[in-house]
Design an enzyme around this catalytic site. Structure first.
Site, PDB file in Angstrom:
ATOM      1  N   ASN A   1      62.746  11.259 -10.766  1.00 43.10           N
ATOM      2  CA  ASN A   1      63.403  11.951 -11.882  1.00 43.10           C
ATOM      3  C   ASN A   1      63.726  11.008 -13.041  1.00 43.10           C
ATOM      4  OD1 ASN A   1      63.251  14.518 -10.848  1.00 43.10           O
ATOM      5  ND2 ASN A   1      65.226  14.401  -9.790  1.00 43.10           N
TER       6      ASN A   1
ATOM      7  N   HIS B   1      64.832  13.278  -0.564  1.00 41.60           N
ATOM      8  CA  HIS B   1      64.636  14.109  -1.761  1.00 41.60           C
ATOM      9  C   HIS B   1      63.251  14.756  -1.717  1.00 41.60           C
ATOM     10  CE1 HIS B   1      64.471  14.197  -6.477  1.00 41.60           C
ATOM     11  NE2 HIS B   1      64.749  15.378  -5.964  1.00 41.60           N
TER      12      HIS B   1
ATOM     13  N   GLU C   1      61.091  11.414  -1.523  1.00 43.38           N
ATOM     14  CA  GLU C   1      61.710  10.191  -2.036  1.00 43.38           C
ATOM     15  C   GLU C   1      62.860   9.843  -1.086  1.00 43.38           C
ATOM     16  OE1 GLU C   1      63.565  10.686  -5.909  1.00 43.38           O
ATOM     17  OE2 GLU C   1      62.600   8.873  -6.648  1.00 43.38           O
TER      18      GLU C   1
ATOM     19  N   SER D   1      69.192  15.654  -6.428  1.00 41.36           N
ATOM     20  CA  SER D   1      68.189  15.207  -7.403  1.00 41.36           C
ATOM     21  C   SER D   1      68.742  14.076  -8.263  1.00 41.36           C
ATOM     22  CB  SER D   1      67.738  16.370  -8.277  1.00 41.36           C
ATOM     23  OG  SER D   1      68.840  17.063  -8.784  1.00 41.36           O
TER      24      SER D   1
HETATM   25  N1  3HC Z   1      55.277  27.889  -0.109  1.00 40.46           N
HETATM   26  C1  3HC Z   1      54.060  27.720   0.441  1.00 40.46           C
HETATM   27  N2  3HC Z   1      52.931  27.613  -0.296  1.00 40.46           N
HETATM   28  C2  3HC Z   1      53.049  27.698  -1.636  1.00 40.46           C
HETATM   29  C3  3HC Z   1      54.297  27.865  -2.282  1.00 40.46           C
HETATM   30  C4  3HC Z   1      55.439  27.962  -1.442  1.00 40.46           C
HETATM   31  N3  3HC Z   1      56.671  28.103  -1.971  1.00 40.46           N
HETATM   32  N4  3HC Z   1      54.094  27.897  -3.624  1.00 40.46           N
HETATM   33  C5  3HC Z   1      52.782  27.742  -3.821  1.00 40.46           C
HETATM   34  N5  3HC Z   1      52.152  27.615  -2.630  1.00 40.46           N
HETATM   35  C6  3HC Z   1      50.739  27.328  -2.402  1.00 40.46           C
HETATM   36  C7  3HC Z   1      49.822  28.506  -2.668  1.00 40.46           C
HETATM   37  O1  3HC Z   1      49.661  29.322  -1.541  1.00 40.46           O
HETATM   38  C8  3HC Z   1      48.522  27.805  -3.040  1.00 40.46           C
HETATM   39  O2  3HC Z   1      47.859  27.335  -1.867  1.00 40.46           O
HETATM   40  P1  3HC Z   1      46.296  26.864  -1.863  1.00 40.46           P
HETATM   41  O3  3HC Z   1      46.216  25.604  -2.673  1.00 40.46           O
HETATM   42  O4  3HC Z   1      45.996  26.623  -0.430  1.00 40.46           O
HETATM   43  O5  3HC Z   1      45.540  27.959  -2.513  1.00 40.46           O
HETATM   44  C9  3HC Z   1      48.991  26.570  -3.798  1.00 40.46           C
HETATM   45  O6  3HC Z   1      50.347  26.333  -3.365  1.00 40.46           O
HETATM   46  C10 3HC Z   1      48.943  26.800  -5.270  1.00 40.46           C
HETATM   47  O7  3HC Z   1      49.748  27.940  -5.576  1.00 40.46           O
HETATM   48  P2  3HC Z   1      49.333  29.106  -6.582  1.00 40.46           P
HETATM   49  O8  3HC Z   1      47.861  29.326  -6.516  1.00 40.46           O
HETATM   50  O9  3HC Z   1      50.241  30.273  -6.374  1.00 40.46           O
HETATM   51  O10 3HC Z   1      49.747  28.568  -8.001  1.00 40.46           O
HETATM   52  P3  3HC Z   1      49.303  27.294  -8.772  1.00 40.46           P
HETATM   53  O11 3HC Z   1      47.911  26.886  -8.486  1.00 40.46           O
HETATM   54  O12 3HC Z   1      49.695  27.600 -10.149  1.00 40.46           O
HETATM   55  O13 3HC Z   1      50.266  26.142  -8.179  1.00 40.46           O
HETATM   56  C11 3HC Z   1      52.241  24.916  -8.027  1.00 40.46           C
HETATM   57  C12 3HC Z   1      51.639  26.289  -8.131  1.00 40.46           C
HETATM   58  C13 3HC Z   1      51.913  24.310  -6.664  1.00 40.46           C
HETATM   59  C14 3HC Z   1      53.750  25.116  -8.131  1.00 40.46           C
HETATM   60  C15 3HC Z   1      51.666  24.000  -9.175  1.00 40.46           C
HETATM   61  O14 3HC Z   1      51.784  24.636 -10.399  1.00 40.46           O
HETATM   62  C16 3HC Z   1      52.365  22.662  -9.264  1.00 40.46           C
HETATM   63  O15 3HC Z   1      52.064  21.729  -8.512  1.00 40.46           O
HETATM   64  N6  3HC Z   1      53.323  22.540 -10.235  1.00 40.46           N
HETATM   65  C17 3HC Z   1      54.107  21.321 -10.410  1.00 40.46           C
HETATM   66  C18 3HC Z   1      55.233  21.343  -9.446  1.00 40.46           C
HETATM   67  C19 3HC Z   1      56.100  20.128  -9.600  1.00 40.46           C
HETATM   68  O16 3HC Z   1      55.890  19.243 -10.406  1.00 40.46           O
HETATM   69  N7  3HC Z   1      57.139  20.080  -8.761  1.00 40.46           N
HETATM   70  C20 3HC Z   1      58.126  19.033  -8.818  1.00 40.46           C
HETATM   71  C21 3HC Z   1      59.293  19.515  -9.602  1.00 40.46           C
HETATM   72  S1  3HC Z   1      60.519  18.247  -9.769  1.00 40.46           S
HETATM   73  C22 3HC Z   1      61.466  18.402  -8.382  1.00 40.46           C
HETATM   74  O17 3HC Z   1      61.303  19.274  -7.568  1.00 40.46           O
HETATM   75  C23 3HC Z   1      62.531  17.371  -8.213  1.00 40.46           C
HETATM   76  C24 3HC Z   1      63.886  17.893  -8.534  1.00 40.46           C
HETATM   77  O18 3HC Z   1      64.840  16.929  -8.166  1.00 40.46           O
HETATM   78  C25 3HC Z   1      64.067  18.236  -9.991  1.00 40.46           C
END
Ligand code: 3HC
Length: 297
Positions: free
Chosen positions: A189, A139, A151, A118
């Protein structure tokens, strides 16, 4: 490209193995801990099951995806026929330099070496090998099966053919690749972390409470998670690491991590993974409640 080895069976490693296996690649997931490998396989199985519940995957596709995954605790065996190795081990420069030096000596000459880091410099990682032209950043974003972005980070010596191969591969996975250059924080990031840090400062300075800050960004900006909830999800230690890399690498005080974040990490309050961060996850991630009611005195 057919044989993919993923090093590290944590959250990112198991997500990366999941999407390659689901897209018919032969995947070897490698970790030094057999227990971590077994846990990762259970997580992948549970996440594939979620997709079945959403009718985006069949039982047969789930079985095929799981059959595409091999587990290994032996690095030499894991990379012997790899076309691409993606490292998703801990975010520690010394650990990564050692892994890439070992990969360079163990992998066939054609193997491309990618890091899911990251924030650690791809150019530095590549310099630990005799094939810096084959080293690149790939990434992914958490949760990997859901987030569309990959990325693609070109190190100083990355060859255009390596970048093209990774861009094509990301597209084959149904992801959207974005190419960026290798500077601290890369692009995503570099923009995300100052926003999260500002949210930490808003809480630290008593401008608003945890829920108010998160609601403001969810309801006002349409973010799926508020910044404090997202920081807990990413891991507060990871947030601190990235800010420190940016602060040291870019030399600007605007990247200095908020003292509140530093204290929370020192106290072991790392977010979801430790059960406690800005929110308390002792009842599980879906039943989180505010843990921190910080008011400046
Ligand atoms: N595997 C497969 N499917 C998953 C999953 C996983 N691990 N986690 C969630 N899902 C799916 C669910 O089944 C659901 O599918 P659907 O749209 O077909 O119904 C969908 O994703 C949404 O999940 P939930 O209903 O359980 O929960 P939410 O609607 O609250 O969504 C979330 C969860 C997708 C995590 C959403 O809150 C989100 O997009 N959050 C932001 C995540 C983000 O910004 N990530 C980037 C972080 S930064 C990073 O990673 C970089 C690093 O370098 C720091």
């Amino acid at each position: 490209m057919q044989h993919i080895t993923v090093i590290g069976a944590g959250t990112m490693g198991n997500g990366i193995a999941h999407i390659f296996a689901q897209n018919q690649f032969s995947v070897c997931l490698m970790d030094i801990s057999e227990a971590s490998l077994q846990k990762a396989l259970q997580t992948i199985s549970a996440n594939l099951e979620r997709q079945i519940q959403k009718a985006t995957l069949s039982e047969a596709q789930k079985d095929q995806a799981l059959a595409n995954i091999q587990l290994s605790t032996d690095l030499q065996e894991a990379v012997a026929s790899a076309d691409l190795v993606i490292e998703a081990a801990s975010e520690n420069l010394a650990v990564k330099l050692k892994i890439f030096a070992d990969l360079d000596s163990l992998c066939p000459p054609h193997t491309l070496l990618a890091s899911n880091t990251s924030s650690i410099s791809i150019t530095k990682i590549a310099a630990a090998t005799q094939r810096p032209q084959n080293v690149i950043g790939m990434h992914f974003f958490n949760p990997v099966p859901v987030m569309k972005l990959v990325e693609v980070i070109n190190g100083y010596a990355t060859a255009p053919a390596t970048s093209q191969a990774i861009v094509q591969l990301a597209t084959q996975l149904g992801k959207i690749p974005v190419q960026v250059n290798d500077y601290p924080g890369f692009a995503a990031n570099r923009i995300l972390l100052p926003m999260l840090n500002e949210a930490f400062y808003a809480l630290y300075e008593g401008i608003a409470g945890v829920e108010e800050i998160d609601q403001a960004m969810k309801l006002g900006m349409g973010h799926p998670m508020g910044p404090l909830q997202l920081a807990d999800f990413v891991g507060l230690d990871i947030c601190l690491d990235i800010l420190q890399v940016m602060h040291q690498g870019l030399g600007h005080p605007k990247y200095a991590p908020c003292p509140l974040l530093i204290n929370m990490v020192a106290a072991g309050h790392l977010g979801q993974k430790s059960g406690m961060g800005f929110y308390d996850y002792s009842g599980g991630p879906k039943a989180s409640r505010v843990a921190l009611r910080f008011r400046k005195t």
